[in-house]
Scaffold this active site. Sequence first.
Site, PDB file in Angstrom:
ATOM      1  N   HIS A  38       0.748  -1.168   0.133  1.00 14.64           N
ATOM      2  CA  HIS A  38      -0.027   0.046  -0.001  1.00 14.64           C
ATOM      3  C   HIS A  38       0.790   1.184  -0.089  1.00 14.64           C
ATOM      4  CE1 HIS A  38       0.686   0.797   4.356  1.00 14.64           C
ATOM      5  NE2 HIS A  38       0.569  -0.369   4.521  1.00 14.64           N
ATOM      6  N   CYS A  77       2.668  -5.115   6.699  1.00 17.85           N
ATOM      7  CA  CYS A  77       2.307  -4.865   5.685  1.00 17.85           C
ATOM      8  C   CYS A  77       3.857  -4.065   4.991  1.00 17.85           C
ATOM      9  CB  CYS A  77       1.013  -3.857   5.245  1.00 17.85           C
ATOM     10  SG  CYS A  77      -0.357  -5.038   5.702  1.00 17.85           S
TER      11      CYS A  77
END
Length: 537
Positions: A429, A448
């Site tokens: 992301h 992440c």
Amino acid sequence: MTSVNSAALRMVFLGALVVLFQVLLGAGGAQAQVTAFKQAVAEAAAQDRDIAAFYRDNNYEPLWTGRSGEDRRRRAALFDAIASADDHGLPAERYDADALMQQLKAADSLRALGLVEVAMSRTFLKFAREMQTGMLVPGRVDNGIKRQVPYRERVSYLSGFQKSNPGGFFRALPPQNNEYTRLMKEKLRLERLLARGGWGARVPAETLKPGQSGAAVVALRNRLIAMGFLRRSATQTYDEQMLQAVQQFQLAHGLTPDGVAGAGTMAEVNTSVQDRLKSVIVAMERERWMNQPRGKRHILVNLTDFSARILDNDHVTFETRAVVGKNQSDRRSPEFSDQMEFMVINPTWHVPRSIAVKEYLPMMKRNRNAAGHLRLYDRRGRQVSRSAINFNAYNASNFPYAIKQPPSQRNALGLVKFMFPNQYNIYLHDTPSKSLFDHEKRDYSHGCIRLQKPFEFAYALLARQESDPEGFFHSVLNTGNETRVPLKQAVPVHIIYRTAFTTAKGPTQYRRDVYGRDARIWTALEKAGVSLRAVQG
């Protein structure tokens, strides 16, 4: 391993098995002897379901110890393959070819030969599987390695080998990709260097800068020459050529290429040949864990390199810096492979439960209006006003609210996220924290992968399905609405961890063991019998 390393003696001996077989068949009746052989095979194979199934399906006929030229070639190919195991970072002693050879020599009956037959199949299966998919079980070494190793059915090795060219079968076992081939080449290079004493004396300085001179600069010069970053030189001064060599060294080790041999650079310069060799051997084992096609187009995230790349037909077509999970027990990014299926533009951040109760709940207990950019929702999905919540009545186990952050420039996920749905809740992301990408060591996230160039990453993915990928992306982005954009063709994603890896051109790349995983793998390999070797030549 003297008896195994002599191909001529081995062929003479293995050929003699044919004579033994013929003599035994002539003594006491052929049918009785064949029955004795088959009974011995059946008894010995009964201890292993896969071996038993193979011989049962083949009427207990020999694969290794028969009279045919094909059997003879199979025997020779097995011993030759074991003799070359160390080239692949596997310990030849683990497969004990000498013991097999002695058992063959001692076989004085067809019953004894039947027992050897099964022993050879057992050794073959162990060797073939470990050459193809590794010696270690990844998750047992480190629970952050979630990789699904592509194990083959054991009986398929025996049936496949029976139908194949023996030498060709063994050559096809290890990974058939450029990375593995280049790692093997680097392994041999380091083994030869080790035989010559390595890179020479360590540099006796914590830091060196351009313009300096003296014994420490000479030691740095000599080490850079031995490593291949500097042409032979007699200079005793940290001159322009040495500065450029240090920059090239820094680039090959994931360091900021400022040309100054600071503490971080000096630590890498003084790393021994032995330690680099360990990294290469570990990387080869890791390659075996992934011994299957990665996809003509795939995404490769290397955690130690803090990078994400798109590869098309083994060529890097896009790359960007990345931030990975912090080196803490509950934040380290796991290693696994999956399929990227879609992206979400203007995403909502659904705060993971662990973050909600460990980080935000304590803040809201102290100040109910803390983290005001976040919204709370009850179990029915209705937004709840903070003024209606007594935060002090809850703890990590009974907190009943979901926390979300709506789409915005400040959203923790930035303006786009890339999804490959998985049980670990890991994805790629954007991020509003752009300054972190300027750091050399970039382990800051909760697990992440944050991308420095998320828009460009999206354009590269959309280019396969949109005539104007950039225009399409921004037309969706400008709506401000959370929008899911499917990828018409899913893209494999491989999150890997390599402290040694190669490029098509240039020196082998080395990175720091940020999570300590490779150190644990090396310890496990040592326990399994792997050791470093020095090779003359």
